[in-house]
Design a protein around this motif. Structure first.
Motif, short mmCIF file in Angstrom:
data_model
loop_
_atom_site.label_atom_id
_atom_site.label_comp_id
_atom_site.label_asym_id
_atom_site.label_seq_id
_atom_site.Cartn_x
_atom_site.Cartn_y
_atom_site.Cartn_z
N LYS A 276 -30.71 59.53 -83.17
CA LYS A 276 -30.73 59.62 -81.71
C LYS A 276 -30.52 58.26 -81.06
O LYS A 276 -29.83 58.15 -80.04
CB LYS A 276 -32.06 60.23 -81.24
N ALA A 277 -31.11 57.23 -81.65
CA ALA A 277 -30.91 55.88 -81.13
C ALA A 277 -29.44 55.47 -81.26
O ALA A 277 -28.88 54.84 -80.36
CB ALA A 277 -31.80 54.89 -81.87
N LEU A 278 -28.82 55.87 -82.35
CA LEU A 278 -27.41 55.51 -82.56
C LEU A 278 -26.52 56.17 -81.52
O LEU A 278 -25.58 55.55 -81.02
CB LEU A 278 -26.97 55.91 -83.97
N VAL A 279 -26.82 57.40 -81.18
CA VAL A 279 -26.04 58.09 -80.14
C VAL A 279 -26.16 57.33 -78.82
O VAL A 279 -25.17 57.11 -78.11
CB VAL A 279 -26.51 59.54 -79.97
N GLU A 280 -27.37 56.91 -78.49
CA GLU A 280 -27.59 56.16 -77.24
C GLU A 280 -26.83 54.84 -77.26
O GLU A 280 -26.14 54.48 -76.28
CB GLU A 280 -29.09 55.91 -77.05
N LEU A 281 -26.94 54.11 -78.37
CA LEU A 281 -26.26 52.82 -78.46
C LEU A 281 -24.75 53.00 -78.42
O LEU A 281 -24.05 52.28 -77.69
CB LEU A 281 -26.67 52.11 -79.75
N ASP A 282 -24.24 53.96 -79.18
CA ASP A 282 -22.79 54.21 -79.19
C ASP A 282 -22.28 54.54 -77.79
O ASP A 282 -21.23 54.07 -77.36
CB ASP A 282 -22.44 55.36 -80.13
N THR A 283 -23.02 55.37 -77.09
CA THR A 283 -22.61 55.77 -75.74
C THR A 283 -22.47 54.56 -74.84
O THR A 283 -21.49 54.43 -74.09
CB THR A 283 -23.64 56.75 -75.14
N ASN A 284 -23.42 53.65 -74.91
CA ASN A 284 -23.39 52.46 -74.06
C ASN A 284 -22.32 51.47 -74.48
O ASN A 284 -21.67 50.84 -73.64
CB ASN A 284 -24.77 51.79 -74.05
N LEU A 285 -22.10 51.34 -75.79
CA LEU A 285 -21.05 50.42 -76.26
C LEU A 285 -19.66 50.96 -75.90
O LEU A 285 -18.74 50.17 -75.61
CB LEU A 285 -21.16 50.21 -77.77
N ARG A 286 -19.50 52.26 -75.90
CA ARG A 286 -18.20 52.85 -75.55
C ARG A 286 -17.90 52.71 -74.06
O ARG A 286 -16.74 52.75 -73.66
CB ARG A 286 -18.16 54.32 -75.99
N LEU A 287 -18.93 52.53 -73.26
CA LEU A 287 -18.69 52.22 -71.84
C LEU A 287 -18.10 50.83 -71.69
O LEU A 287 -17.32 50.57 -70.77
CB LEU A 287 -20.00 52.33 -71.06
N LEU A 288 -18.47 49.93 -72.61
CA LEU A 288 -17.97 48.55 -72.55
C LEU A 288 -16.57 48.43 -73.11
O LEU A 288 -15.75 47.66 -72.60
CB LEU A 288 -18.92 47.62 -73.32
N ASP A 289 -16.29 49.19 -74.19
CA ASP A 289 -14.94 49.19 -74.78
C ASP A 289 -14.72 50.53 -75.46
O ASP A 289 -15.10 50.72 -76.62
CB ASP A 289 -14.78 48.05 -75.78
N PRO A 290 -14.10 51.49 -74.77
CA PRO A 290 -13.92 52.83 -75.32
C PRO A 290 -13.05 52.86 -76.57
O PRO A 290 -13.21 53.76 -77.41
CB PRO A 290 -13.24 53.60 -74.18
N GLN A 291 -12.14 51.92 -76.73
CA GLN A 291 -11.21 51.95 -77.86
C GLN A 291 -11.76 51.24 -79.11
O GLN A 291 -11.35 51.57 -80.22
CB GLN A 291 -9.88 51.29 -77.44
N ASP A 292 -12.66 50.30 -78.92
CA ASP A 292 -13.15 49.52 -80.06
C ASP A 292 -14.62 49.17 -79.87
O ASP A 292 -15.00 47.99 -79.83
CB ASP A 292 -12.30 48.25 -80.22
N PRO A 293 -15.49 50.16 -79.77
CA PRO A 293 -16.89 49.89 -79.44
C PRO A 293 -17.64 49.10 -80.51
O PRO A 293 -18.54 48.34 -80.19
CB PRO A 293 -17.49 51.28 -79.26
N VAL A 294 -17.27 49.28 -81.81
CA VAL A 294 -18.08 48.64 -82.84
C VAL A 294 -17.73 47.16 -83.05
O VAL A 294 -18.34 46.50 -83.87
CB VAL A 294 -18.02 49.40 -84.19
N LYS A 295 -16.78 46.64 -82.28
CA LYS A 295 -16.60 45.18 -82.33
C LYS A 295 -17.88 44.49 -81.88
O LYS A 295 -18.15 43.34 -82.27
CB LYS A 295 -15.43 44.75 -81.45
N TYR A 296 -18.69 45.19 -81.09
CA TYR A 296 -19.92 44.59 -80.59
C TYR A 296 -20.99 44.49 -81.67
O TYR A 296 -22.03 43.86 -81.45
CB TYR A 296 -20.44 45.38 -79.38
#
Length: 254
Positions: free
Chosen positions: A221-241
């Motif tokens: 559940k925490a990962l879903v929350e984090l992923d959602t917020n990172l994808r707001l910052l960069d939808p195409q490459d969120p895991v660069k963060y």
């Protein structure tokens, strides 16, 4: 800070750590030692599975595993005989022991012989813009061979509430390609936009301090929350963060 300021801050930190000198202190150096696709992905998988504990110890264990396989992981996986596996009897990394190692070699051979390889298995269940089903499907296929129940603990299942940090890290290594020399980017069938951040103690703590994560547990559940917020910052490459969160936590004590 505002969302724009946060993005600028994390972009700067991601760029700071997403550089070749990062490799020298990270387990990603294990797959970087190879040039053939199958060798790279097997080395990445093994290194990621061993990636818990002290980073120097992780790297040493990964290098020893590669040495036992004659530094030809794919050839060893595909051509080994039972007596060749005896060299793994003394392998130990934390709770991962020789019996686990032998099972992993046999499971990998089954995947390459009967399922068209690691990339094909992860590509089977692409849906919903994330890797949850593909990781769970991978674990199911991986353990379709005879195995001890204890060995299954070494691969997490996000459908069982796990953040699956180590498998998500391996996917980052193998899928992301930004020409910066760290991530390997050899798997073209998976969209980087669908990757999840490898969530651990360091990245989780930094994410909470930055307001990217409110849930206290580092679970699915925490990962879903984090992923959602990172994808707001960069939808195409969120895991660069991941570079930013990890670097801030480990190197800067943020």
């Amino acid at each position: 800070m505002t969302s724009t300021e946060l993005k600028d801050f994390l972009d700067e930190k991601a760029d700071l750590y997403n550089r070749p000198d990062f490799i020298t202190t990270d387990p990603i150096q294990i797959p970087h030692s190879f040039t053939v696709k199958e060798d790279i992905e097997i080395a990445a998988f093994i290194a990621a599975i061993l990636a818990w504990g002290n980073r120097k110890m992780i790297i040493r264990s990964g290098q020893r595993f590669m040495e036992i396989m004659g530094n030809s992981p794919y050839d060893f996986v595909m051509t080994h005989k039972e007596e060749h596996l005896e060299t793994l009897n003394t392998f130990v990394h934390r709770t991962f022991n020789g019996q686990d190692a032998k099972t992993f070699i046999k499971a990998l051979r089954n995947i390459y012989q009967n399922h068209d390889g690691l990339e094909a298995v992860f590509n089977q269940s692409q849906s919903n813009g994330n890797q949850v089903e593909s990781i769970s499907n991978f674990k199911r296929i991986f353990f379709e061979i005879p195995h001890l129940p204890r060995t299954t603990k070494h691969i997490s299942d996000p459908l069982n509430k796990s953040a699956a940090k180590r498998i998500n890290m391996m996917l980052r290594w193998l899928v992301r390609q930004d020409n910066k020399g760290v991530d390997l980017g050899i798997w073209k069938s998976i969209n980087p936009a669908h990757l999840s951040c490898p969530l651990d103690v360091h990245s989780g703590n930094v994410a909470r301090k930055l307001g990217l994560l409110t849930r206290k547990q580092n679970d699915a559940k925490a990962l879903v929350e984090l992923d959602t917020n990172l994808r707001l910052l960069d939808p195409q490459d969120p895991v660069k963060y991941d570079f930013a969160l990890f670097g801030l936590g480990v190197f800067e004590g943020f």
